[in-house]
Write a protein that holds these residues in place. Structure first.
Motif, short mmCIF file in Angstrom:
data_model
loop_
_atom_site.label_atom_id
_atom_site.label_comp_id
_atom_site.label_asym_id
_atom_site.label_seq_id
_atom_site.Cartn_x
_atom_site.Cartn_y
_atom_site.Cartn_z
N LEU A 78 0.72 -0.97 -0.08
CA LEU A 78 -0.19 -0.01 0.26
C LEU A 78 0.87 0.87 0.23
O LEU A 78 0.81 2.45 -0.15
N ASP A 79 2.18 1.45 0.48
CA ASP A 79 3.04 2.64 0.63
C ASP A 79 3.22 2.50 -0.81
O ASP A 79 3.72 4.11 -1.33
N LEU A 80 3.89 1.86 -1.53
CA LEU A 80 3.93 1.96 -2.85
C LEU A 80 3.46 2.43 -3.63
O LEU A 80 3.39 3.05 -4.61
N TRP A 81 1.89 1.73 -3.26
CA TRP A 81 0.97 2.06 -4.26
C TRP A 81 0.20 3.84 -4.10
O TRP A 81 0.76 4.33 -5.31
N ARG A 82 0.39 4.03 -3.06
CA ARG A 82 0.24 5.07 -2.52
C ARG A 82 1.40 6.32 -3.10
O ARG A 82 1.26 7.08 -3.86
N HIS A 83 2.85 6.35 -2.94
CA HIS A 83 4.12 6.69 -3.56
C HIS A 83 3.89 6.74 -5.03
O HIS A 83 4.30 7.74 -5.41
N SER A 84 3.33 5.47 -5.91
CA SER A 84 3.33 5.49 -7.34
C SER A 84 2.24 6.47 -7.91
O SER A 84 2.23 7.45 -8.40
N VAL A 85 1.01 6.52 -7.07
CA VAL A 85 -0.10 6.70 -7.54
C VAL A 85 0.25 8.59 -7.60
O VAL A 85 0.11 9.86 -8.21
N VAL A 86 0.53 9.37 -6.34
CA VAL A 86 0.04 10.75 -5.60
C VAL A 86 2.08 11.07 -6.19
O VAL A 86 1.24 12.31 -7.57
N ARG A 87 2.72 10.52 -6.23
CA ARG A 87 3.92 11.50 -6.97
C ARG A 87 4.33 11.05 -8.23
O ARG A 87 4.64 12.31 -9.03
N ASN A 88 3.99 9.70 -8.41
CA ASN A 88 4.72 9.93 -10.17
C ASN A 88 3.57 9.58 -10.93
O ASN A 88 3.99 9.35 -12.66
N VAL A 132 4.94 -0.56 -11.48
CA VAL A 132 4.30 0.27 -12.00
C VAL A 132 3.77 0.64 -13.54
O VAL A 132 4.97 1.18 -13.64
N LYS A 133 3.10 1.49 -13.65
CA LYS A 133 3.31 1.81 -14.62
C LYS A 133 1.38 3.56 -15.02
O LYS A 133 0.58 3.07 -14.18
N THR A 192 8.86 18.95 3.57
CA THR A 192 8.56 17.70 3.65
C THR A 192 7.98 17.10 2.48
O THR A 192 7.75 16.19 2.04
N GLN A 193 8.43 17.99 1.42
CA GLN A 193 8.20 18.32 0.18
C GLN A 193 6.69 17.67 0.09
O GLN A 193 6.62 16.29 -1.19
N ALA A 194 5.92 17.86 0.25
CA ALA A 194 4.50 17.57 0.94
C ALA A 194 3.83 17.66 -0.65
O ALA A 194 2.96 17.44 -1.15
N THR A 195 3.93 19.00 -0.81
CA THR A 195 4.02 19.82 -2.15
C THR A 195 4.99 19.54 -2.92
O THR A 195 5.88 19.98 -2.65
N PHE A 196 4.68 19.32 -4.24
CA PHE A 196 5.88 19.49 -5.28
C PHE A 196 5.30 19.33 -6.23
O PHE A 196 3.61 19.36 -6.41
N LYS A 197 6.18 19.74 -7.24
CA LYS A 197 5.49 19.90 -8.81
C LYS A 197 5.78 18.74 -8.97
O LYS A 197 7.40 18.44 -8.95
N ARG A 198 4.68 17.78 -10.40
CA ARG A 198 5.02 16.57 -10.79
C ARG A 198 5.76 17.06 -11.98
O ARG A 198 5.54 17.46 -13.08
N PRO A 199 6.83 16.38 -12.11
CA PRO A 199 8.25 16.30 -13.24
C PRO A 199 7.23 16.05 -14.42
O PRO A 199 7.76 16.60 -15.61
N SER A 200 6.23 14.91 -14.25
CA SER A 200 6.02 14.87 -16.02
C SER A 200 5.18 15.73 -16.74
O SER A 200 4.79 15.39 -17.76
N ASP A 201 3.67 16.84 -15.45
CA ASP A 201 2.88 17.12 -16.24
C ASP A 201 2.76 19.04 -15.56
O ASP A 201 2.23 19.27 -16.12
N GLY A 202 3.83 18.99 -14.61
CA GLY A 202 3.78 20.62 -14.42
C GLY A 202 3.10 21.27 -13.11
O GLY A 202 2.50 21.79 -12.78
N VAL A 221 0.95 21.46 -9.48
CA VAL A 221 1.48 21.56 -8.31
C VAL A 221 0.38 20.82 -7.78
O VAL A 221 -0.63 20.84 -7.51
N MET A 222 1.22 19.52 -6.35
CA MET A 222 0.60 18.42 -6.05
C MET A 222 1.16 18.67 -4.77
O MET A 222 1.71 19.00 -4.46
N MET A 223 -0.73 17.92 -3.96
CA MET A 223 0.01 17.56 -2.19
C MET A 223 -0.45 16.69 -2.65
O MET A 223 -1.06 15.47 -2.65
N ASP A 224 0.63 16.00 -1.27
CA ASP A 224 0.68 14.79 -0.79
C ASP A 224 0.36 14.58 0.49
O ASP A 224 0.87 15.46 1.25
N PHE A 225 -1.48 14.30 0.31
CA PHE A 225 -2.02 14.27 1.54
C PHE A 225 -1.15 13.50 3.02
O PHE A 225 -0.95 14.14 3.82
#
Lengths: 128, 263
Positions: free
Chosen positions: A62-72, B42-43, B139-149, B151-155
């Motif tokens: 789940l940690d991997l999931w949330r990371h790749s969905v939200v950040r990547n 993942v993809k 904490t880098q909770a807010t970040f700019k997504r490199p793939s499409d610019g 600005v996101m929140m990682d809650f």
């Protein structure tokens, strides 16, 4: 040396009190929880990964999931046999395991683990 | 001579013993890592929209009154489980309306165009190309997504320090001073809510872009909003930018907002 009997009695009482929880609960260990699978999960036979893996490492998954969905922005999970899943706790996991109370909570309550996933993620069955 | 060769023999025997005993361990390692079975991966989804920098053009000529903006604000807030607090101090907003003089405080003329003075402006997170909130976040909770610019929140990571709110020159971020759940009128069960102590803001509907849909505000805007790739010369936003005079909010701060207003 005259105090030997006092010391010994004190020691015995002390040991009895300290070990009280152990012998009081002797033989009364509660059995591990029996996880109840929902019909949908039973029909699917296998989760995104083998059962043993899921049992031991679902939190890492789940940690991997949330990371790749939200950040990547990667939202599809491909398991070793090539099957694809949308990575979503509320929409994928809980769609199959739609009995959160019987499935998730039972083990979490037994192990006294309170993950804060549910502070934000919604169990579709619980909100009516 | 005899002595040395016995010693060598014993040394070699020792090394061989270590080698033999290590083999099963190495085998186990080999089986665990790689082996015949593939590893999970993942993809991104197949339908996801792609861009170098997402941008929005707001055609204010098509806005007459607050009524035109209501459906967009409502659709966004409903879709993202944005709570409604009666107390203004606790207000959470992803997209809202603002007067010209507040949205563009540095571009106010002495005798303003009457239309601009009167109509409401739709404002949201500008998804700046150079976002100050990202630099402020510890904490880098807010970040700019490199793939499409975006600005996101990682809650999951937000610790609620609110540095980003102080850094944002547009007031585009809101803080959850209390548990938002009881204040969500109609919840969308497909989108999570937030918890107390977390900052939130517009995410350009990243969850919709991922499945090939336009942001929900654009969808219900009846042509007022246009969404597209800023760096694609053939995109819809570039077509509008080419033909119209546009302004951006607080451009002199150098944050490079990606929301453009046709005035």
């Amino acid at each position: 040396m005259n105090d030997r009997k006092y010391i010994m009695t004190g020691l015995v009482i002390f040991l009895a009190i300290v070990t009280f929880p152990f012998w009081y609960n002797l033989g009364k260990a509660s059995p591990g929880p029996e996880v109840k699978l929902s019909d949908k999960a039973k029909a699917a036979k296998q989760c995104v990964m083998p059962t043993e893996y899921m049992r031991a490492e679902h939190m890492q998954l789940l940690d991997l999931w949330r990371h790749s969905v939200v950040r990547n922005a990667e939202r599809i999970y491909v398991n070793p046999s090539g099957k694809e899943f949308t990575m979503s706790l509320s929409n994928t996991c809980l769609d199959c395991h739609n009995n959160k109370a019987d499935f998730c909570d039972k083990c979490h309550a037994y192990a006294s683990v309170t993950p804060y996933c549910w502070d934000c993620h919604v169990d579709p069955k619980e909100v009516k | 001579m005899m002595e040395t060769s016995r010693r060598t023999f014993l040394q070699m025997a020792g090394i061989a013993a270590v080698g033999l005993s290590a083999k099963p361990v190495l085998d186990a390692f080999a089986a665990e890592h790689g082996g015949a079975e593939a590893l999970p991966s993942v993809k991104p989804g197949p339908d996801g929209l792609k861009a170098k920098q997402w941008a929005m053009v707001i055609d204010t000529r098509k806005i007459k009154s607050s009524k035109d903006l209501e459906p967009m604000i409502e659709a966004c807030h409903k879709m993202h489980n944005v709570p409604h607090f009666a107390d203004k101090h606790h207000e959470i907003k992803w997209i809202w309306e603002e007067e010209y003089k507040h949205a563009f405080p540095t571009d106010v003329a002495k005798f303003m165009d009457e239309r601009l003075e009167r109509i409401p402006f739709l404002v949201l997170c500008n998804h700046c190309e150079n976002p100050p909130c990202v630099r402020a976040c510890p904490t880098q909770a807010t970040f700019k997504r490199p793939s499409d610019g975006i600005v996101m929140m990682d809650f999951h990571r937000c610790i609620g320090c609110r540095f980003c709110m102080a850094a944002c020159p547009y007031g585009a971020r809101s803080f959850n001073f209390q548990d938002p759940r009881p204040f969500i009128k109609e919840s969308n069960r497909e989108f999570p809510t937030r918890m107390k102590g977390v900052v939130e803001k517009c995410n350009f509907c990243a969850e919709r872009i991922a499945v090939g849909k336009q942001p929900v505000c654009v969808e219900v805007s009846k042509g007022i909003l246009t969404f597209g790739d800023l760096y694609d010369p053939n995109s819809a936003v570039r077509a509008l930018l080419k033909e119209n005079f546009t302004i951006r909010r607080k451009q002199n701060l150098g944050t490079e907002p990606s929301v453009y207003y046709i005035v």
